[in-house]
Motif scaffolding. Structure first.
Motif, PDB file in Angstrom:
ATOM      1  N   GLU A  89       1.044  -1.067  -0.033  1.00 32.63           N
ATOM      2  CA  GLU A  89      -0.016  -0.032   0.246  1.00 32.63           C
ATOM      3  C   GLU A  89       0.953   1.195  -0.038  1.00 32.63           C
ATOM      4  O   GLU A  89       1.999   1.301   0.486  1.00 32.63           O
ATOM      5  CB  GLU A  89      -0.809   0.153   1.238  1.00 32.63           C
ATOM      6  CG  GLU A  89      -1.638  -1.025   1.520  1.00 32.63           C
ATOM      7  CD  GLU A  89      -0.963  -2.218   2.322  1.00 32.63           C
ATOM      8  OE1 GLU A  89       0.159  -1.876   3.013  1.00 32.63           O
ATOM      9  OE2 GLU A  89      -1.471  -3.178   2.165  1.00 32.63           O
ATOM     10  N   VAL A 147      -1.152   7.964  -8.913  1.00 33.16           N
ATOM     11  CA  VAL A 147      -0.601   7.095  -8.024  1.00 33.16           C
ATOM     12  C   VAL A 147       0.574   6.575  -8.636  1.00 33.16           C
ATOM     13  O   VAL A 147       1.524   6.419  -7.844  1.00 33.16           O
ATOM     14  CB  VAL A 147      -1.694   5.911  -8.317  1.00 33.16           C
ATOM     15  CG1 VAL A 147      -1.291   4.867  -7.646  1.00 33.16           C
ATOM     16  CG2 VAL A 147      -3.167   6.398  -7.892  1.00 33.16           C
ATOM     17  N   ALA A 174       0.456  -0.341  -9.286  1.00 34.52           N
ATOM     18  CA  ALA A 174       0.062   1.180 -10.099  1.00 34.52           C
ATOM     19  C   ALA A 174       0.329   1.317 -11.327  1.00 34.52           C
ATOM     20  O   ALA A 174       0.203   2.426 -11.563  1.00 34.52           O
ATOM     21  CB  ALA A 174      -0.292   1.932  -8.863  1.00 34.52           C
ATOM     22  N   THR A 297     -11.112   4.667 -16.346  1.00 32.85           N
ATOM     23  CA  THR A 297     -11.724   4.508 -15.171  1.00 32.85           C
ATOM     24  C   THR A 297     -12.787   5.652 -15.191  1.00 32.85           C
ATOM     25  O   THR A 297     -14.055   5.746 -14.814  1.00 32.85           O
ATOM     26  CB  THR A 297     -10.799   4.598 -13.798  1.00 32.85           C
ATOM     27  OG1 THR A 297     -10.236   3.642 -13.758  1.00 32.85           O
ATOM     28  CG2 THR A 297     -11.682   4.805 -12.586  1.00 32.85           C
ATOM     29  N   SER A 338     -15.867  -0.920  -8.443  1.00 33.86           N
ATOM     30  CA  SER A 338     -14.570  -0.272  -8.413  1.00 33.86           C
ATOM     31  C   SER A 338     -13.327  -0.875  -8.237  1.00 33.86           C
ATOM     32  O   SER A 338     -13.073  -1.879  -7.820  1.00 33.86           O
ATOM     33  CB  SER A 338     -14.809   0.778  -7.284  1.00 33.86           C
ATOM     34  OG  SER A 338     -13.361   1.194  -6.581  1.00 33.86           O
ATOM     35  N   GLU A 339     -12.171  -0.150  -8.806  1.00 38.47           N
ATOM     36  CA  GLU A 339     -10.767  -0.833  -8.681  1.00 38.47           C
ATOM     37  C   GLU A 339     -10.372  -0.997  -7.110  1.00 38.47           C
ATOM     38  O   GLU A 339      -9.796  -1.624  -6.709  1.00 38.47           O
ATOM     39  CB  GLU A 339      -9.775  -0.037  -9.334  1.00 38.47           C
ATOM     40  CG  GLU A 339      -9.871   1.564  -8.998  1.00 38.47           C
ATOM     41  CD  GLU A 339      -8.706   2.078  -9.858  1.00 38.47           C
ATOM     42  OE1 GLU A 339      -7.700   1.536 -10.335  1.00 38.47           O
ATOM     43  OE2 GLU A 339      -8.859   3.343 -10.465  1.00 38.47           O
ATOM     44  N   ASP A 340     -10.774  -0.029  -6.316  1.00 37.21           N
ATOM     45  CA  ASP A 340     -10.460  -0.060  -5.031  1.00 37.21           C
ATOM     46  C   ASP A 340     -11.609  -0.459  -4.295  1.00 37.21           C
ATOM     47  O   ASP A 340     -12.481   0.161  -3.693  1.00 37.21           O
ATOM     48  CB  ASP A 340     -10.243   1.497  -4.488  1.00 37.21           C
ATOM     49  CG  ASP A 340      -9.555   1.662  -3.023  1.00 37.21           C
ATOM     50  OD1 ASP A 340      -9.702   0.553  -2.584  1.00 37.21           O
ATOM     51  OD2 ASP A 340      -8.928   2.528  -2.876  1.00 37.21           O
ATOM     52  N   ARG A 341     -11.790  -1.905  -4.402  1.00 37.05           N
ATOM     53  CA  ARG A 341     -12.671  -2.753  -3.428  1.00 37.05           C
ATOM     54  C   ARG A 341     -12.819  -2.194  -2.090  1.00 37.05           C
ATOM     55  O   ARG A 341     -14.058  -1.999  -1.516  1.00 37.05           O
ATOM     56  CB  ARG A 341     -12.318  -4.201  -3.381  1.00 37.05           C
ATOM     57  CG  ARG A 341     -12.397  -4.718  -4.715  1.00 37.05           C
ATOM     58  CD  ARG A 341     -12.166  -6.187  -4.387  1.00 37.05           C
ATOM     59  NE  ARG A 341     -10.747  -6.403  -3.837  1.00 37.05           N
ATOM     60  CZ  ARG A 341      -9.893  -6.848  -4.736  1.00 37.05           C
ATOM     61  NH1 ARG A 341      -9.888  -6.573  -6.068  1.00 37.05           N
ATOM     62  NH2 ARG A 341      -8.622  -7.203  -4.209  1.00 37.05           N
ATOM     63  N   LYS A 342     -11.727  -1.912  -1.158  1.00 32.87           N
ATOM     64  CA  LYS A 342     -11.876  -1.602  -0.021  1.00 32.87           C
ATOM     65  C   LYS A 342     -12.548  -0.239   0.273  1.00 32.87           C
ATOM     66  O   LYS A 342     -13.467  -0.258   1.362  1.00 32.87           O
ATOM     67  CB  LYS A 342     -10.698  -1.724   0.795  1.00 32.87           C
ATOM     68  CG  LYS A 342     -10.075  -3.213   0.987  1.00 32.87           C
ATOM     69  CD  LYS A 342      -8.773  -3.149   1.741  1.00 32.87           C
ATOM     70  CE  LYS A 342      -8.465  -4.642   1.737  1.00 32.87           C
ATOM     71  NZ  LYS A 342      -6.881  -4.864   2.049  1.00 32.87           N
ATOM     72  N   ARG A 343     -12.160   0.581  -0.601  1.00 25.28           N
ATOM     73  CA  ARG A 343     -12.708   1.891  -0.423  1.00 25.28           C
ATOM     74  C   ARG A 343     -14.210   2.054  -0.791  1.00 25.28           C
ATOM     75  O   ARG A 343     -15.004   2.725  -0.188  1.00 25.28           O
ATOM     76  CB  ARG A 343     -12.100   3.165  -0.894  1.00 25.28           C
ATOM     77  CG  ARG A 343     -11.273   3.969   0.151  1.00 25.28           C
ATOM     78  CD  ARG A 343     -10.121   4.640  -0.354  1.00 25.28           C
ATOM     79  NE  ARG A 343     -10.635   5.860  -1.036  1.00 25.28           N
ATOM     80  CZ  ARG A 343     -10.242   6.653  -1.824  1.00 25.28           C
ATOM     81  NH1 ARG A 343      -8.968   6.428  -2.197  1.00 25.28           N
ATOM     82  NH2 ARG A 343     -10.806   7.487  -2.409  1.00 25.28           N
ATOM     83  N   ARG A 429      -7.067  -6.928  -9.509  1.00 23.94           N
ATOM     84  CA  ARG A 429      -5.876  -6.119  -8.884  1.00 23.94           C
ATOM     85  C   ARG A 429      -5.558  -6.843  -7.667  1.00 23.94           C
ATOM     86  O   ARG A 429      -6.594  -6.682  -6.679  1.00 23.94           O
ATOM     87  CB  ARG A 429      -6.196  -4.638  -8.755  1.00 23.94           C
ATOM     88  CG  ARG A 429      -4.911  -4.170  -7.896  1.00 23.94           C
ATOM     89  CD  ARG A 429      -4.927  -2.467  -8.326  1.00 23.94           C
ATOM     90  NE  ARG A 429      -4.760  -2.275  -9.470  1.00 23.94           N
ATOM     91  CZ  ARG A 429      -4.656  -1.062  -9.771  1.00 23.94           C
ATOM     92  NH1 ARG A 429      -5.029  -0.073  -8.930  1.00 23.94           N
ATOM     93  NH2 ARG A 429      -4.468  -0.553 -10.990  1.00 23.94           N
TER      94      ARG A 429
END
Lengths: 502, 336, 310
Positions: A89, A147, A174, A297, A338-343, A429
């Motif tokens: 990260e 990024v 990234a 995106t 989304s590419e950012d699953r967690k967010r 990803r």
């Protein structure tokens, strides 16, 4: 040079509450080599490297560095010894400048150590960037950078410690291909200078290119260390997953019907999307390829209503629709993963069942707005089975699932929501090889069932294997369309760098 | 050769810089506009003595705001500053009036008390990993209770030590010979002095750098090998010391330590910081911003009072200003 | 384990409290506050009466005069201990009525003190006649400024009984008797010394010709005093209640004078009335505990000594 042993770790054990993360692991690295550390997610690679960087402390075992046994109680100790790490990260303070981030914790000072010497710091950073051939003002705030550039700052930071041993945990996650090449150039440069590099990646093609030796881990244990030149990638993958996979060959492509489900015309949004037009058919997998920041995106987000557009028309099943916010898109059966699953994708603290039902609560409401638990449980169980989500129970918090299984939970969520047009933004990803194949299978299955899949991916092989048609973008424009045998690495790259003539 | 060529990003960044500067101007601009409007509305407003009154009435809330700015930039919050201010005042009172120590010792005792309590909060937040909101809420009640216990619920007066009153109400900058009434009380000078020192610490020293860095990404700072806990404790301690200064100021101005006062002052201070552009989610803020924020609040209230606006409406207007300030700040962020 | 121990201790404590209460005559007084000097003086009087009449008196009140809910909690807790009689200085007289009805049903006589309760339940009310007291302050103000000019009032709050009565008592007297005096400002400082100071300064700024200023409680009066000092103006100040700073100001001439209530007397009379009620004696509806004007000329007279608390 090559034979000089730099690091030896042996008998390393580490437990977290309830998990035996590392079991009697050994590892060694030499000066001047690139040593790839491979394994599926949860194999223990990152844990091992965090021990080496002083982030975690080991339970038992010995670490010998430059011939001496060492102790690593905290990150600072590792840094002092010349062990640098680039974490998976991004670990940057967004509000600080590039230079401030690089020198955090060891800022040059003036006035008896009372004041920060900002000038000196910026100069040092500039030198560092010059070495990396990075065109960047050290005074730029990190939050204002893409990024990829942030990743380069992390690399510059790790290098600034004059590290003898450099750990890179997924440094290219990234980066686009061009940037990756640039990184490899730097790695080779460091290698020549005698730095030992431990390289963690999920991208097999990269490993083949850059690694001298490969160590494979599985389930927290050491499996084997081999010379990269001596093995085929298939063998490595077999070692990683512990079973044989034959899916490296091209999947039987799903070709969609002629029916146009989604049609986008003249989409514009600031400098990000320029006049984008495209059509998608029922039951096809359409790929969006391009470099990072090419606007892929942004297109997905625009169609989904997540960003305001300047102009453009969207037709769904031939009817013109107005999508001004995600709610409108969902109503028309459009889903965005989304590419950012967690967010953006998951409520991490909630369980599997709740996450699957989350986007379609109105379906599960009983009298007086009470959630019908029986129905949500039934739906949850159904998807856990049909998508083969690996979870001990429906009540498991999503936080504790692996990346691949988290992705499946999101897919389930959108299917429950009756979405027929699904945007997948970098669906694989950060998830491991075994799970990747399952996601591929799932995408194929969705398309076969008549859903329309639009996949944005920076992994070229993935696009080539899965998609029947590929749109390539560059700097906000769609620069070309490829289908069938035209879909090759070379063609995609050519279009992806086709910049507007002046 | 450049690795990444991203023109739109560079452009966006330039744009953002521009709008950040506008935001700072906006806060300052609204202050000026307010001054102009009130001056036109009543001849009694824009006069030397009233301007000095405004500065004096800003001093306590302003110093508190500066203290809490540090904590807010780390991504924390401090609800104890109001009652801690009172506690410091009471301790100073006990030293000077009850125990007959010299004024200087009493003042140092007050400052030390603030630092110590700040340090305690810092330890609880960093070592025990408790949320700052809860820790400082608890601390707010603890020091409030202690103030009452130690003072025996009675005010402590400084009537025997006249020099104590001069700390806030004396003046080292008396130009009334040149400009009538132009004698700036020490409280105001101390306020500006604290602001200058705090600004220096925040922008030029390591402590300030880590204040921003922690509010921005604490994990990144930890992984850089910085002893995050120690620095965080340092920041809370500094904040406590600044609150101690506010305690001395209020005690000196009232010539007494009033143990029942204090609660509610923390909200004024936080509001001043927020109006001045300090982000409650951490990582952003300036001392100058907080000072301007504090002035906006006191100019507004002073002006409305002179215009004889009913008090109920003064309160409503203040609330609107706070929300409006945060809204414009948000607007800027979203654009970025 | 730990919890169990704690629980046992709590149970013991509660038992002890009820037991102790059952032994002697127990009269809890619920006041409006306890931090303020005024309430400390009331408490002193109540405790004196407790000793004189050999009854157990407790005295408690919320931290600020805005905390109506806390006071109700205290009243509930006090009633739960089954006292023989109860004293109450209600912050919000209507909010307390349901509980007072309960007390009445249980045969517990209620004595109101400091301010009245809008109900017949209290057997008597021991209070200062705030309206008459403020009217006296108005008369003094008029005399001191020569019967004409601008004056202002700073009150502690606009919702409490004492705030309303002192404001109205003062304003109505000025309106009725002194047509040449103009009240240019009525503001509320919450009794907070610092806020009252800044407030009074702004008012004086707006009214350069202000001749007199009335502060309706201790915090307000000190605020006015600070403001006049800081602005170096000549304004006739009239205060209310006592306290060291106010007394010093009267002594130095900065403050023309002030009204004092008899807080010690309020406390004493309340307990005395409770004891009488328990004996079945008939009590008047209102027991006036009195108020007096003090200034430099009379403040050292012996009868003032107990009234002018620090």
């Amino acid at each position: 040079m090559l034979s000089e042993q730099l690091l030896r770790m042996e008998g390393i054990n580490k437990s977290f509450p309830g998990v035996n993360a590392l079991k009697d692991v050994r590892f060694e690295a030499r000066a001047g080599e690139v040593h790839a550390l491979l394994g599926e997610n949860g194999a223990g690679k990152s844990t091992l490297m965090k021990i080496l960087a002083g982030v975690y402390s080991k339970d038992t075992g010995r670490i010998i560095y430059k011939g001496k046994e060492i102790n690593l109680p905290n990150p600072r100790a590792a840094q002092h010894l010349g062990i640098g790490i680039i974490h998976q990260e991004l670990n940057l303070a967004q509000h600080l400048t590039a230079a401030q981030n690089i020198f955090i914790g060891r800022e040059p000072r003036s006035l008896l150590g009372l004041m920060l010497d900002e000038k000196q710091m910026n100069e040092d950073a500039k030198k560092l960037f010059a070495m990396l051939r990075l065109d960047l003002d050290p005074r730029t705030r990190v939050m204002d950078l893409v990024v990829a550039k942030q990743q380069m700052i992390e690399i510059a930071k790790a290098l600034s410690f004059n590290s003898g041993l450099l750990i890179m945990d997924e440094p290219t996650a990234a980066l686009n291909d061009k940037e990756t090449e640039e990184l490899f150039r730097i790695i080779r440069h460091l290698k020549d200078g005698g730095v030992g590099i431990i390289y963690i990646s999920h991208r097999m093609d990269e490993i083949k290119k850059i690694a001298d030796r490969i160590t494979v881990m599985r389930d927290g244990a050491w499996i084997d260390t081999v010379n990269a030149a001596d093995v085929e990638m298939d063998q490595i993958i077999n070692m990683m997953v512990g079973r044989k996979l034959d899916e490296m060959s091209r999947a039987p492509g799903v070709t969609g019907s002629d029916e146009v489900v989604l049609s986008v015309r003249n989409l514009n949004r600031g400098g990000f999307i320029k006049d984008a037009c495209f059509e998608v058919h029922r039951g096809e997998i359409l790929g969006f390829a391009g470099l990072m920041g090419a606007g892929r995106t942004e297109v997905a987000r625009a169609v989904f209503g997540a960003d305001r557009v300047d102009s453009g028309e969207i037709f769904i099943c031939g009817k013109k629709v107005r999508i001004r916010q995600p709610r409108d898109a969902v109503k028309h059966g459009v889903g965005y993963l989304s590419e950012d699953r967690k967010r953006f994708g998951l409520a991490l603290g909630m369980d599997v069942e709740a996450n699957i039902a989350l986007a379609s609560m109105e379906k599960f409401l009983g009298f007086g707005g009470v959630v019908n638990r029986k129905a949500t449980r039934k739906t949850g169980a159904q998807f856990v089975e049909s998508l083969a989500i690996k979870t001990p129970s429906l009540a498991q918090k999503v936080r504790f699932l692996s990346g691949g299984n988290q992705q499946k939970v999101i897919i389930a969520k959108w299917i429950v929501r009756n979405s027929n047009i699904l945007f997948f933004d970098e669906p694989t990803r950060g998830i491991d090889v075994g799970a990747k194949f399952e996601v591929y299978k799932l995408l194929n299955r969705l398309a076969a069932e008549g859903k329309t899949v639009i996949m944005i991916s920076s992994e070229m092989l993935e696009v080539i294997r899965l998609c029947t048609r590929v749109l390539v973008m560059c700097e906000g424009r769609i620069t070309g369309e490829l289908s069938g045998d035209e879909i090759t690495q070379e063609n995609i790259l050519r279009l992806a760098t086709l910049r507007e003539a002046n | 050769m450049s690795t990444i060529a991203e023109k739109p990003v560079a452009a966006a960044s330039a744009q953002k810089f521009g709008s950040s500067a506008t935001q700072k101007l906006l806060a300052f601009g609204s202050l000026v506009v307010m001054l102009i409007i009130f001056s036109l509305a009543t001849p009694n407003f824009f006069r030397v003595d009233n301007m000095i009154s405004i500065m004096l009435s800003t001093a306590v809330a302003g110093v508190l705001g500066i203290g809490v700015t540090f904590v807010i930039i780390t991504g924390g919050i401090d609800l104890s500053i109001g009652t801690l201010m009172t506690f410091c005042a009471v301790i100073t009172g006990v030293f000077i009036t009850n125990w007959h120590f010299p004024v200087l010792i009493g003042v140092l005792a007050g400052l030390l008390t603030g630092s110590l309590i700040g340090c305690c909060s810092g330890v609880l937040v960093s070592k025990l990993k408790l949320p700052p909101f809860i820790v400082t809420l608890g601390m707010m009640l603890i020091v409030k209770g202690l103030s009452l216990v130690i003072s025996g619920t009675k005010p402590i007066y400084f009537v025997d030590t006249e020099s104590f009153n001069l700390i806030a109400m004396g003046t080292m900058l008396d130009l009334s010979a040149i400009i009538p009434d132009f004698a700036i009380p020490n409280a105001v000078l101390i306020f500006f002095g604290v602001a200058a020192i705090a600004g220096f610490i925040l922008n030029k020293t390591v402590l300030g750098r880590y204040t921003f860095a922690m509010g921005s990404n604490e994990e990144a700072v930890r992984l850089s090998g910085v002893n995050v806990d120690a620095w965080k404790i340092g920041i809370y301690t500094l904040s406590g010391a600044i609150v101690g200064v506010a305690g001395i100021l209020i005690a000196s101005r009232l010539n007494s330590a009033q143990p029942a006062l204090g609660q509610g002052y923390e909200l004024d201070a936080i509001a001043a910081a927020v109006i001045g552009g300090v982000s409650l989610s951490g990582g952003e803020g300036t001392i100058l911003g907080t000072v301007i924020g504090a002035f906006i609040m006191s100019v507004l209230i002073n002006g409305l009072r002179i215009l004889n606006v009913p008090q109920e409406w003064q309160t409503v207007v203040t609330g609107l200003i706070v929300i409006f300030a945060v809204y414009t700040d948000n607007l800027r962020r979203r654009k970025g | 384990m730990k919890n169990k121990k704690l629980f046992a201790v709590l149970v013991l404590l509660i038992m002890f409290a009820t037991f102790a209460g059952a032994q002697t005559i127990y009269i809890p007084l619920i006041s409006k506050g306890f931090q303020h000097q005024f309430w400390q003086a009331v408490k002193m009087g109540a405790e004196q009466a407790g000793r004189d009449f050999k009854v157990t008196v407790t005295f408690e009140g919320p931290e600020s005069e805005a905390m109506v809910d806390k006071q109700i909690d205290m009243l509930t807790a006090a009633l739960a201990k089954k006292p023989q009689a109860i004293g109450l200085a209600a912050l919000d007289s209507k909010a307390a009525i349901p509980l007072l009805k309960k007390a009445q049903a249980a045969g517990i006589p209620v004595i109101a003190f400091d301010s009245g309760v809008d109900s017949d339940i209290p057997v008597t009310t021991c209070t200062t006649d705030n309206i008459a007291a403020a009217a006296l302050a108005a008369d003094r103000m008029a005399a001191l400024i020569g019967g004409k000019g601008d004056i202002a009032i700073l009150v502690h709050d606009q919702t409490s009984r004492t705030g309303i009565d002192r404001r109205d008592g003062f304003v109505n007297r000025i309106k009725a008797k002194y047509p040449n005096i103009k009240i240019v400002s009525i503001q509320y400082g919450g009794g907070d010394h610092l806020k009252s100071t800044d407030l009074a300064k702004a008012v004086m700024q707006a009214n350069p010709n202000l001749k007199g200023y009335f502060g309706a409680n201790e915090g307000s009066a000190i605020g006015v005093l600070n403001a006049v000092r800081e602005m170096k103006r000549k304004v006739v100040i009239i205060g209310y209640d006592a306290g060291k700073q106010q007394k010093d100001a009267v002594r130095s001439g900065e403050m023309a004078g002030a009204i004092t209530q008899n807080p010690v007397g309020i406390g004493y009379r309340t307990v005395e009335a409770a004891v009488k009620a328990l004996k079945g004696e008939k009590l008047p509806k209102i027991i006036d505990t009195g108020f007096l004007w003090y200034d430099l000329s009379n403040m050292d007279n012996p009868e003032f000594i107990p009234l002018l608390y620090d």
